[in-house]
Design an enzyme around this catalytic site. Structure first.
Site, PDB file in Angstrom:
ATOM      1  N   CYS B  35       0.627  -1.282   0.070  1.00 32.43           N
ATOM      2  CA  CYS B  35      -0.023  -0.040  -0.028  1.00 32.43           C
ATOM      3  C   CYS B  35       0.943   1.326   0.002  1.00 32.43           C
ATOM      4  O   CYS B  35       0.308   2.190  -0.245  1.00 32.43           O
ATOM      5  CB  CYS B  35      -1.029   0.101   1.310  1.00 32.43           C
ATOM      6  SG  CYS B  35      -2.621   0.289   0.742  1.00 32.43           S
ATOM      7  N   ASP B  37       2.465   2.046   2.654  1.00 34.66           N
ATOM      8  CA  ASP B  37       2.877   2.558   4.106  1.00 34.66           C
ATOM      9  C   ASP B  37       2.643   1.427   5.243  1.00 34.66           C
ATOM     10  O   ASP B  37       1.465   0.876   4.767  1.00 34.66           O
ATOM     11  CB  ASP B  37       2.414   3.956   4.468  1.00 34.66           C
ATOM     12  CG  ASP B  37       0.973   4.216   4.477  1.00 34.66           C
ATOM     13  OD1 ASP B  37       0.233   3.305   4.249  1.00 34.66           O
ATOM     14  OD2 ASP B  37       0.353   5.515   4.404  1.00 34.66           O
ATOM     15  N   CYS B  61       6.252   7.362   3.791  1.00 35.56           N
ATOM     16  CA  CYS B  61       6.652   8.739   3.223  1.00 35.56           C
ATOM     17  C   CYS B  61       6.935   9.610   4.650  1.00 35.56           C
ATOM     18  O   CYS B  61       6.753   9.269   5.785  1.00 35.56           O
ATOM     19  CB  CYS B  61       5.546   9.422   2.514  1.00 35.56           C
ATOM     20  SG  CYS B  61       3.949   9.816   3.144  1.00 35.56           S
ATOM     21  N   CYS B 105      -2.189   9.705   5.199  1.00 37.77           N
ATOM     22  CA  CYS B 105      -0.999   9.115   6.044  1.00 37.77           C
ATOM     23  C   CYS B 105      -1.302   9.228   7.578  1.00 37.77           C
ATOM     24  O   CYS B 105      -0.565   8.340   8.224  1.00 37.77           O
ATOM     25  CB  CYS B 105       0.309   9.844   5.671  1.00 37.77           C
ATOM     26  SG  CYS B 105       0.605   9.783   4.014  1.00 37.77           S
TER      27      CYS B 105
END
Lengths: 391, 151
Positions: B35, B37, B61, B105
């Site tokens: 995916c 992360d 990230c 995120c």
């Protein structure tokens, strides 16, 4: 802090010699090239000289060069133009899965308007098979568009061989040579291509200027309407300074082609050898044979870490590179090129592209390797992924 | 110019609470490298149900790492039931904002923490209002099939 730019495939700095040629066209030679008085004629003279310089770089005729605002415009123009001009012959275009979005998105747009597009597969190094191209050509095929050098993994296609196949079947052949220009020798007469897209800012020229090479005798409609510029093919007052800059950059690229390619290749190999020796669990994406690869390009997957994090930490050390990761800002979604050459998504997410160029030095390479080694080690410390799960 | 604000960059460049607690009271993992992360959280919880320590490991990230650092900072010293109230919006607020395409995120951290608390609750026979209806196996993939970081 040292600054090392290793993203020459994204863009290049304008060389001093290029800038010096451009400056008078902003000031004393500011005239409109369509005007009949001296400053206008001076500007027109600049355009003509630049057209010859760009033509010389690819062994074309001056009248076969049409300036555009960028490489993307040239790509849009040729795809849409041929689809329009040849619609009585057919409506089938062949391209590849690893083209720049300037080609892919234009083809997708035309698909909504009744054009049929075949996207050829490539092998695991990014090469198109000539046999696949031949098999894909049908009676209604009007255009083949295959990029000369891939922007992500650097694959150099056998354009001469591919163009010959198209020609045998009476199909026009276009190549997007934005990454090839100035990096590999291009001779339109030898290659046998009908159209080439080019851009100035990848060869140490300014941004905002590109060109289409259109073989003499082939006609496609005007892309921008509204004036007689570019032989009525691309209206709009010319970006004179940009065109002059493109011309000078093309002249230098022709003069320095072999030296530039040899310099890039030497430093690229040095970078790869040092990274390979210093950093474990990495994969080189694209051609393993560096002679079939853009002379400055490396594309490396670093297992267990994510690309954007690598880029940010490198940036903190003054180093510029790019990534094909899903979370890379703006691009969203992993690279279609890495997908097409079969790079698993977990590795695609940890992929970085490094491109060296004329200003790169051996010291730069040492600095990058030392920092990259630390960055990867640090991110692997942070990562819960270690390969145990098969990732 | 930087991609993120100073707070985010600081948490990314110098993340707090990196690592893994040995014999944790709760451990949660969320996401996967497929995916783009993945986060692992380990927590220590005392007899008063206070989170005394939290550590993370994250593949992701800049904003995923910064969110992990900030979120673990936030839950340290909190009662378990209060830690369950730490939403991704609160994490983003503490970070002083994330670019729109990166809001996703911060969800990673919220879910990974909930997974760790769920693990603690299961092992200790605890029930929390904040865990009602919580599915620790919820597919992170639902997000990424729509383009992962896409808004």
């Amino acid at each position: 802090m040292r600054n090392v730019y290793l993203d020459y495939s994204a863009t290049t700095p304008v060389k001093e010699e290029v800038l010096r040629e451009m400056i008078p066209y902003f000031t004393e030679k500011f005239g409109n090239p369509s005007s009949l008085y001296t400053p206008g004629l001076d500007a027109k003279d600049g355009l003509n000289k630049a057209r010859q310089q760009v033509a010389d770089l690819i062994n074309a005729e001056e009248r076969e060069i049409f300036f555009t605002s960028c490489g993307t415009e040239a790509d849009n123009w040729v795809i849409e133009g041929v689809a329009d001009a040849r619609r009585n012959k057919g409506n089938h275009i062949i391209t590849t899965k690893i083209e720049h979005h300037a080609i892919l998105h234009t083809c997708q747009y035309l698909e909504q308007h009744g054009v049929e597009v075949t996207y050829l597969d490539v092998d695991n190094e990014g090469f198109v098979s000539p046999a696949d191209l031949e098999a894909a050509i049908k009676d209604n095929t009007i255009l083949v568009s295959i990029m000369m050098v891939n922007n992500e993994v650097g694959t150099i296609q056998p354009i001469k061989e591919l163009a010959a196949i198209a020609r045998e079947h009476g199909v026009l052949f276009h190549t997007d040579a934005v990454q090839g220009l100035g990096n590999v020798p291009i001779d339109v007469k030898d290659l046998g291509v009908d159209f080439i897209s080019m851009s100035a800012h990848k060869i140490y020229g300014p941004k905002g200027i590109g060109a289409l090479y259109k073989r003499a005798g082939i006609n496609i409609p005007s892309f921008v309407h509204g004036g007689a510029q570019e032989k009525k093919k691309r209206a709009g007052t010319e970006n004179t300074a940009g065109i002059v800059g493109f011309g000078k950059a093309a002249e230098l690229a022709k003069r320095d082609l072999y030296e530039h390619a040899a310099h890039s290749d030497r430093l690229r190999r040095m970078l790869w050898e040092k990274i390979e020796a210093e950093i474990p669990d990495i994969t080189l994406n694209g051609p393993k044979d560096f002679t079939k690869r853009h002379p400055g390009n490396l594309n490396i997957a670093f297992s267990y870490v994510e690309g954007e994090s690598i880029i940010l930490l490198l940036d903190a050390a003054g180093i510029c590179a790019s990534t094909g990761s899903a979370c890379s800002s703006g691009s969203l979604g992993t690279s279609h090129v890495l997908d097409a050459i079969g790079v698993p998504i977990t590795k695609a997410n940890g992929t970085c592209r490094f491109t060296v160029g004329d200003m790169t030095t051996e010291d730069d390479i040492d600095y990058v390797v030392e920092n990259l080694k630390n960055v990867i080690a640090r991110l692997r410390e942070l990562s819960p992924v270690n390969g145990a799960e098969g990732w | 110019m930087a991609l993120y604000n100073d707070t985010v960059m600081d948490h990314f460049l110098n993340p707090h609470n990196v690592g893994e607690i040995e014999n944790p009271d709760g451990k949660g993992i969320y996401g996967s490298p497929v995916c783009g992360d993945m986060m692992q959280v380990t927590i220590s919880v005392d007899e008063n149900e206070v989170i005394t320590d939290a550590k993370f490991k994250t593949f992701g990230c800049g904003s995923a790492i910064a969110s992990s650092s900030m979120a673990t900072d936030m839950i340290k010293g909190m009662k378990v039931e209060d830690a369950l109230e730490v939403s991704n919006e609160k994490i983003v607020e503490e970070l002083g904002g994330l670019p729109a395409i990166k809001i996703h995120c911060s969800v990673l951290a919220e879910h990974a923490i909930k997974n760790a608390i769920y693990d603690y609750a299961m092992k200790n026979g605890k029930e929390y209002k904040g865990l009602e209806g919580f599915d620790p196996d919820a597919e992170h993939h639902d997000d990424c099939e729509e383009g992962h970081c896409e808004v």
